[in-house]
Design a protein around this motif. Structure first.
Motif, short mmCIF file in Angstrom:
data_model
loop_
_atom_site.label_atom_id
_atom_site.label_comp_id
_atom_site.label_asym_id
_atom_site.label_seq_id
_atom_site.Cartn_x
_atom_site.Cartn_y
_atom_site.Cartn_z
N GLU A 90 -2.42 -4.84 -16.19
CA GLU A 90 -2.55 -3.56 -16.89
C GLU A 90 -2.37 -2.33 -16.00
N ASP A 91 -2.55 -2.50 -14.68
CA ASP A 91 -2.43 -1.35 -13.77
C ASP A 91 -1.09 -1.26 -13.06
N ALA A 92 -0.18 -2.20 -13.35
CA ALA A 92 1.10 -2.23 -12.62
C ALA A 92 1.90 -0.95 -12.82
N VAL A 93 1.69 -0.27 -13.96
CA VAL A 93 2.39 0.98 -14.26
C VAL A 93 2.18 2.04 -13.15
N PHE A 94 1.07 1.90 -12.42
CA PHE A 94 0.78 2.84 -11.32
C PHE A 94 1.54 2.37 -10.08
N CYS A 95 2.84 2.62 -10.08
CA CYS A 95 3.69 2.00 -9.07
C CYS A 95 3.74 2.79 -7.76
N ALA A 96 2.81 3.74 -7.59
CA ALA A 96 2.65 4.34 -6.26
C ALA A 96 1.89 3.39 -5.33
N ASN A 97 1.32 2.34 -5.88
CA ASN A 97 0.31 1.59 -5.13
C ASN A 97 0.72 0.27 -4.44
N GLN A 98 1.82 -0.32 -4.88
CA GLN A 98 2.11 -1.69 -4.41
C GLN A 98 3.00 -1.74 -3.18
N SER A 99 3.67 -0.64 -2.87
CA SER A 99 4.67 -0.69 -1.80
C SER A 99 4.80 0.67 -1.11
N PHE A 100 5.17 0.62 0.17
CA PHE A 100 5.40 1.86 0.91
C PHE A 100 6.80 1.81 1.54
N PRO A 101 7.82 2.30 0.81
CA PRO A 101 9.17 2.26 1.36
C PRO A 101 9.40 3.37 2.37
N PHE A 102 10.24 3.10 3.36
CA PHE A 102 10.57 4.14 4.36
C PHE A 102 11.93 3.83 4.96
N LEU A 103 12.50 4.83 5.61
CA LEU A 103 13.75 4.61 6.33
C LEU A 103 13.39 4.46 7.80
N ASN A 104 13.84 3.38 8.39
CA ASN A 104 13.56 3.17 9.81
C ASN A 104 14.06 4.39 10.60
#
Ligand code: ARG
Length: 306
Positions: A90-104
């Motif tokens: 039910e909380d997956a919609v808060f997609c700020a939380n599962q991953s931290f993408p970045f450019l090397n």
């Protein structure tokens, strides 16, 4: 790379840090199974005497609010990518939380640090996002022996390769200081840690919004004195949000500016909106009332990806 924890430790000037590369791609997660069936933060329920009453979500309204947000990003010229809301999460919609993408910072390659969610109920979400990044060809990094809820706590200083990240108690907050050390080492990007001091404000993004390189919006109780000193050192304009706008049903600090000019914010945050408009920001009022019943608003419902 270093994790700074106090204002008097900051030994660099912002102008000395490399600029970060912007992006026009936004990842969102469809609200297919969004609901409030278990309270994992202080905003998800009400106490009536001894009883705990969970907030009741109007699922049709939630879908309409989410669609409005998605369309707004499209009309602003962003390309919206989607992860399908996984069954029962039910909380997956808060997609700020599962991953931290970045450019090397050395190679420019697309990489991502996967979260370790604090709450058991949210742990399974991470794999669905990992699958999206794998399919995109990102290099995937994992953390060890800590909790980290990505951009719930770790946010970019606008336009710079600098991470501002909240950490706090195991009981009330979601990210550990140890996670910030590992994130700094993996990304090779400096991190300024802000100690979260209020039990209700469980993520940094519930108490702080970095609007542009000049302006932030903050509920001071959430970041404490040292946090405020750090913010005053980094930002020309520190907009202090009054208590009633920091709390539900307003959630002013969960606003989001994709470009440092336009700010998306819950429409009911009158004082914060006025302060932003007085500084020349273009405020786009949105309605995320159904998601605020779960403790999240605009900022939580997207991830800028590369
Ligand atoms: N109910 C969700 C939780 O408690 C809300 C998450 C909102 N996301 C955010 N980045 N603040 O985990």
């Amino acid at each position: 790379m270093r994790v700074y924890l106090r204002a008097d430790e900051l030994d660099f000037r912002l102008s000395d840090l490399p600029d970060s590369k912007g992006t026009k791609r936004i990842l969102m997660c469809t609200p297919d199974y969004f609901d409030v069936t278990e309270a994992i933060n202080e905003f998800m329920y009400e106490r009536q005497g001894d009883a705990i009453i969970l907030n009741k979500v109007d699922r049709c309204r939630a879908v309409a609010q989410w669609n409005y947000l998605k369309d707004l990003y499209c009309s602003l010229g962003y390309q919206v990518e989607l992860v399908s809301g996984p069954y029962g999460l039910e909380d997956a919609v808060f997609c700020a939380n599962q991953s931290f993408p970045f450019l090397n910072p050395e190679t420019g390659d697309r990489e991502v640090v996967m979260s370790i969610m604090r709450k058991p109920k949210r742990k399974k979400e991470v794999a669905y996002f990992e699958a999206w990044y794998k399919n995109e060809g990102y290099k995937i990094h994992y953390l060890r022996d800590c909790s980290f809820e990505a951009q719930g706590d770790a946010v970019w200083f606008p336009g710079k390769n600098l991470i501002i990240a909240g950490y706090g108690s195991t009981e009330y907050h979601r990210t550990d200081l140890e996670a910030l050390r590992q994130v700094a080492a993996i990304t090779k990007i400096p991190v300024i840690g802000i100690h979260l001091t209020h039990r209700d404000f469980y993520h940094l993004n519930t108490t702080l919004c970095l609007v542009s390189s000049k302006t932030c919006v903050v509920y001071p109780e959430g970041v404490g004195q040292e946090g405020m000193t750090i913010l005053r050192q980094l930002f020309q304009n520190v907009i202090e949000v009054p208590k009633e706008e920091a709390y539900a049903p307003n959630f002013a600090c969960n606003a989001f500016s994709p470009d440092g000019r336009v700010v998306l914010i819950q429409h009911s945050c009158a004082k914060t909106i006025k302060a932003l408009e007085d500084l020349g920001y273009i405020v786009l009022r949105v309605d995320t009332s159904e998601f605020i019943k779960s403790g999240g608003s605009v900022f939580c419902m997207k991830m800028m990806v590369y």
